[in-house]
Scaffold this motif. Structure first.
Motif, PDB file in Angstrom:
ATOM      1  N   GLN A   1       0.822  -1.213   0.000  1.00 17.00           N
ATOM      2  CA  GLN A   1       0.000   0.000   0.000  1.00 17.00           C
ATOM      3  C   GLN A   1       0.855   1.261   0.000  1.00 17.00           C
ATOM      4  O   GLN A   1       0.447   2.284  -0.537  1.00 17.00           O
ATOM      5  N   ALA A   2       2.037   1.181   0.602  1.00 15.96           N
ATOM      6  CA  ALA A   2       2.937   2.332   0.653  1.00 15.96           C
ATOM      7  C   ALA A   2       3.713   2.530  -0.644  1.00 15.96           C
ATOM      8  O   ALA A   2       4.432   3.512  -0.789  1.00 15.96           O
ATOM      9  N   GLY A   3       3.562   1.593  -1.580  1.00 17.46           N
ATOM     10  CA  GLY A   3       4.289   1.715  -2.840  1.00 17.46           C
ATOM     11  C   GLY A   3       5.638   1.038  -2.816  1.00 17.46           C
ATOM     12  O   GLY A   3       6.474   1.276  -3.686  1.00 17.46           O
ATOM     13  N   GLY A   4       5.859   0.186  -1.830  1.00 13.88           N
ATOM     14  CA  GLY A   4       7.137  -0.506  -1.705  1.00 13.88           C
ATOM     15  C   GLY A   4       7.219  -1.756  -2.564  1.00 13.88           C
ATOM     16  O   GLY A   4       6.219  -2.216  -3.116  1.00 13.88           O
ATOM     17  N   PRO A   5       8.422  -2.316  -2.636  1.00 15.84           N
ATOM     18  CA  PRO A   5       8.680  -3.483  -3.489  1.00 15.84           C
ATOM     19  C   PRO A   5       8.396  -4.813  -2.790  1.00 15.84           C
ATOM     20  O   PRO A   5       9.250  -5.680  -2.714  1.00 15.84           O
ATOM     21  N   CYS A   6       7.194  -4.961  -2.287  1.00 17.77           N
ATOM     22  CA  CYS A   6       6.846  -6.158  -1.529  1.00 17.77           C
ATOM     23  C   CYS A   6       5.774  -6.950  -2.253  1.00 17.77           C
ATOM     24  O   CYS A   6       5.085  -6.438  -3.121  1.00 17.77           O
ATOM     25  N   THR A   7       5.640  -8.189  -1.843  1.00 17.05           N
ATOM     26  CA  THR A   7       4.558  -9.034  -2.343  1.00 17.05           C
ATOM     27  C   THR A   7       3.840  -9.620  -1.138  1.00 17.05           C
ATOM     28  O   THR A   7       4.429  -9.798  -0.071  1.00 17.05           O
ATOM     29  N   TYR A   8       2.584  -9.941  -1.340  1.00 10.57           N
ATOM     30  CA  TYR A   8       1.771 -10.558  -0.297  1.00 10.57           C
ATOM     31  C   TYR A   8       1.347 -11.922  -0.808  1.00 10.57           C
ATOM     32  O   TYR A   8       0.762 -12.034  -1.889  1.00 10.57           O
ATOM     33  N   ASP A   9       1.635 -12.966  -0.036  1.00 12.24           N
ATOM     34  CA  ASP A   9       1.316 -14.316  -0.491  1.00 12.24           C
ATOM     35  C   ASP A   9       0.268 -15.006   0.380  1.00 12.24           C
ATOM     36  O   ASP A   9       0.053 -16.208   0.261  1.00 12.24           O
ATOM     37  N   GLY A  10      -0.400 -14.249   1.214  1.00 16.12           N
ATOM     38  CA  GLY A  10      -1.407 -14.830   2.096  1.00 16.12           C
ATOM     39  C   GLY A  10      -2.770 -14.928   1.434  1.00 16.12           C
ATOM     40  O   GLY A  10      -2.953 -14.573   0.271  1.00 16.12           O
ATOM     41  N   GLU A  11      -3.731 -15.406   2.209  1.00 15.29           N
ATOM     42  CA  GLU A  11      -5.115 -15.500   1.761  1.00 15.29           C
ATOM     43  C   GLU A  11      -5.692 -14.103   1.573  1.00 15.29           C
ATOM     44  O   GLU A  11      -5.179 -13.134   2.114  1.00 15.29           O
ATOM     45  N   THR A  12      -6.784 -14.019   0.833  1.00 10.05           N
ATOM     46  CA  THR A  12      -7.455 -12.737   0.679  1.00 10.05           C
ATOM     47  C   THR A  12      -8.033 -12.313   2.029  1.00 10.05           C
ATOM     48  O   THR A  12      -8.352 -13.156   2.884  1.00 10.05           O
TER      49      THR A  12
END
Length: 148
Positions: A80-91
């Motif tokens: 959300q902050a515009g960083g270079p991350c990924t989210y791999d969890g459930e919705t």
């Protein structure tokens, strides 16, 4: 006076939340204002114990692995902050279905998040910007029912 200002700001932010889409942002200025991944993680590492200990909403978090929760929330905030991350969890919708989370519960989490942001020295403008980006998530958290 500061407490009144914070409450008024929460109300204004709540209105703004509904207007904003919950998507990642190409501009990474918020990511930088939060201190990057380390700054975001520091806020979440501060927040999670408070969530678990809170008399009003702690029961939602008592059986959740603290380290895993902090990581999942950190990834979401980083995106959300515009960083270079990924989210791999459930919705969010899947995780919160049939939990019966109320608007008051959601608002309590926001209050605790604000306390953690203050404790970690996140500038007020960066706090508001993040909360505005996170606000649309309430649709996938508050009183979510299974889809038929």
């Amino acid at each position: 006076m500061q407490d009144l200002f914070r409450r008024s700001t929460r109300l204004l932010m709540a209105g703004a939340f509904v207007l904003l889409a919950s998507t990642a942002h190409a501009d990474d200025s918020l990511y930088r204002a939060w201190g990057g991944k380390a700054g975001i993680r520091a806020v979440l590492d501060d927040l999670v114990p408070h969530l678990k200990a809170d008399a009003r909403i702690g029961h939602y978090f008592k059986d959740i692995n603290s380290r895993h929760l902090a990581q999942q929330l950190s990834d979401q905030l980083c995106i959300q902050a515009g960083g270079p991350c990924t989210y791999d969890g459930e919705t969010l919708r899947k995780v919160h279905v049939d939990m019966g989370i109320t608007k008051a519960d959601f608002n309590r989490l926001v209050e605790l998040l604000q306390d953690s942001m203050d404790a970690r020295g996140i500038p007020f403008s960066a706090q508001n910007a993040m909360l505005a980006r996170l606000a649309p998530m309430h649709r996938d958290i508050i009183d979510v029912k299974p889809e038929n």
